[in-house]
Motif scaffolding. Structure first.
Motif, PDB file in Angstrom:
ATOM      1  N   THR A   7       1.495  -3.850   6.200  1.00 31.16           N
ATOM      2  CA  THR A   7       1.213  -2.425   6.054  1.00 31.16           C
ATOM      3  C   THR A   7       2.540  -1.687   5.961  1.00 31.16           C
ATOM      4  N   THR A   8       2.481  -0.401   5.673  1.00 32.95           N
ATOM      5  CA  THR A   8       3.714   0.393   5.607  1.00 32.95           C
ATOM      6  C   THR A   8       4.439   0.371   6.946  1.00 32.95           C
ATOM      7  N   ALA A   9       3.706   0.500   8.046  1.00 31.96           N
ATOM      8  CA  ALA A   9       4.323   0.497   9.380  1.00 31.96           C
ATOM      9  C   ALA A   9       4.979  -0.853   9.681  1.00 31.96           C
ATOM     10  N   GLU A  10       4.323  -1.940   9.309  1.00 33.62           N
ATOM     11  CA  GLU A  10       4.894  -3.270   9.552  1.00 33.62           C
ATOM     12  C   GLU A  10       6.148  -3.496   8.708  1.00 33.62           C
ATOM     13  N   ILE A  22       9.692   4.967   3.223  1.00 36.80           N
ATOM     14  CA  ILE A  22       9.090   3.966   2.344  1.00 36.80           C
ATOM     15  C   ILE A  22       8.073   4.630   1.427  1.00 36.80           C
ATOM     16  N   ARG A  23       7.195   5.452   2.001  1.00 40.49           N
ATOM     17  CA  ARG A  23       6.147   6.105   1.202  1.00 40.49           C
ATOM     18  C   ARG A  23       6.712   7.104   0.199  1.00 40.49           C
ATOM     19  N   GLU A  24       7.713   7.875   0.590  1.00 38.41           N
ATOM     20  CA  GLU A  24       8.183   8.979  -0.254  1.00 38.41           C
ATOM     21  C   GLU A  24       9.352   8.620  -1.171  1.00 38.41           C
ATOM     22  N   GLY A  34       2.350  -4.157  -8.076  1.00 40.04           N
ATOM     23  CA  GLY A  34       2.175  -5.421  -8.773  1.00 40.04           C
ATOM     24  C   GLY A  34       3.302  -6.407  -8.531  1.00 40.04           C
ATOM     25  N   ILE A  35       4.448  -5.928  -8.085  1.00 40.57           N
ATOM     26  CA  ILE A  35       5.575  -6.789  -7.756  1.00 40.57           C
ATOM     27  C   ILE A  35       5.803  -6.797  -6.249  1.00 40.57           C
ATOM     28  N   HIS A  36       5.956  -5.609  -5.677  1.00 40.96           N
ATOM     29  CA  HIS A  36       6.262  -5.478  -4.255  1.00 40.96           C
ATOM     30  C   HIS A  36       5.070  -5.040  -3.417  1.00 40.96           C
ATOM     31  N   TYR A  37       4.062  -4.463  -4.043  1.00 39.55           N
ATOM     32  CA  TYR A  37       2.875  -4.085  -3.290  1.00 39.55           C
ATOM     33  C   TYR A  37       1.643  -4.129  -4.174  1.00 39.55           C
ATOM     34  N   ILE A  38       0.496  -4.207  -3.517  1.00 35.99           N
ATOM     35  CA  ILE A  38      -0.791  -4.229  -4.210  1.00 35.99           C
ATOM     36  C   ILE A  38      -1.745  -3.257  -3.532  1.00 35.99           C
ATOM     37  N   ARG A  39      -2.788  -2.918  -4.261  1.00 34.28           N
ATOM     38  CA  ARG A  39      -3.888  -2.121  -3.720  1.00 34.28           C
ATOM     39  C   ARG A  39      -5.133  -3.022  -3.779  1.00 34.28           C
ATOM     40  N   GLY A  42      -8.809  -2.456  -5.532  1.00 36.79           N
ATOM     41  CA  GLY A  42      -8.722  -1.182  -6.231  1.00 36.79           C
ATOM     42  C   GLY A  42      -8.810   0.036  -5.334  1.00 36.79           C
ATOM     43  N   GLY A  43      -8.612  -0.152  -4.046  1.00 33.25           N
ATOM     44  CA  GLY A  43      -8.731   0.951  -3.085  1.00 33.25           C
ATOM     45  C   GLY A  43      -7.442   1.726  -2.894  1.00 33.25           C
ATOM     46  N   ARG A  44      -7.439   2.563  -1.891  1.00 32.90           N
ATOM     47  CA  ARG A  44      -6.279   3.394  -1.579  1.00 32.90           C
ATOM     48  C   ARG A  44      -5.271   2.677  -0.685  1.00 32.90           C
ATOM     49  N   LYS A  45      -5.745   1.712   0.078  1.00 35.53           N
ATOM     50  CA  LYS A  45      -4.892   0.977   1.012  1.00 35.53           C
ATOM     51  C   LYS A  45      -3.814   0.230   0.245  1.00 35.53           C
ATOM     52  N   ILE A  46      -2.592   0.273   0.763  1.00 34.38           N
ATOM     53  CA  ILE A  46      -1.466  -0.424   0.149  1.00 34.38           C
ATOM     54  C   ILE A  46      -1.029  -1.542   1.084  1.00 34.38           C
ATOM     55  N   LEU A  47      -0.855  -2.732   0.512  1.00 33.71           N
ATOM     56  CA  LEU A  47      -0.287  -3.847   1.250  1.00 33.71           C
ATOM     57  C   LEU A  47       0.974  -4.305   0.533  1.00 33.71           C
ATOM     58  N   TYR A  48       2.054  -4.394   1.296  1.00 33.47           N
ATOM     59  CA  TYR A  48       3.336  -4.812   0.739  1.00 33.47           C
ATOM     60  C   TYR A  48       3.464  -6.323   0.815  1.00 33.47           C
ATOM     61  N   LEU A  49       4.083  -6.907  -0.195  1.00 34.86           N
ATOM     62  CA  LEU A  49       4.281  -8.356  -0.288  1.00 34.86           C
ATOM     63  C   LEU A  49       5.692  -8.673   0.206  1.00 34.86           C
TER      64      LEU A  49
END
Length: 78
Positions: A7-10, A22-24, A34-39, A42-49
């Motif tokens: 997550t963004t916090a992690e 990170i967000r801004e 598609g490279i560093h993060y995905i949704r 198709g939702g609003r939640k972002i997960l970073y790779l």
């Protein structure tokens, strides 16, 4: 190879940046969808790779000159 999803916090805790930074500032400028993060789904939640982020942090810290990161993963010098 299994990916580590953060997550963004992690991610903020791992790279010692504020989650707001990170967000801004990093998302969509340095960290690319598609490279560093995905949704997922198709939702609003972002997960970073984690693996691509770690790779690119190490890659760019080794560069001698300052460059502008390009969307395709390259760097523009000059």
């Amino acid at each position: 190879m299994s990916m580590h999803y953060l997550t963004t916090a992690e991610l903020a805790e791992r790279i010692k940046y504020d989650a707001r930074t990170i967000r801004e500032r990093l998302k969509d400028n340095v960290l690319l969808e598609g490279i560093h993060y995905i949704r997922p789904f198709g939702g609003r939640k972002i997960l970073y790779l984690w693996e691509p982020i770690e790779r690119d942090m190490q890659l760019h810290s080794k560069e001698e000159s300052i460059g502008v990161p390009m969307a395709g993963g390259g760097v523009c010098h000059g």
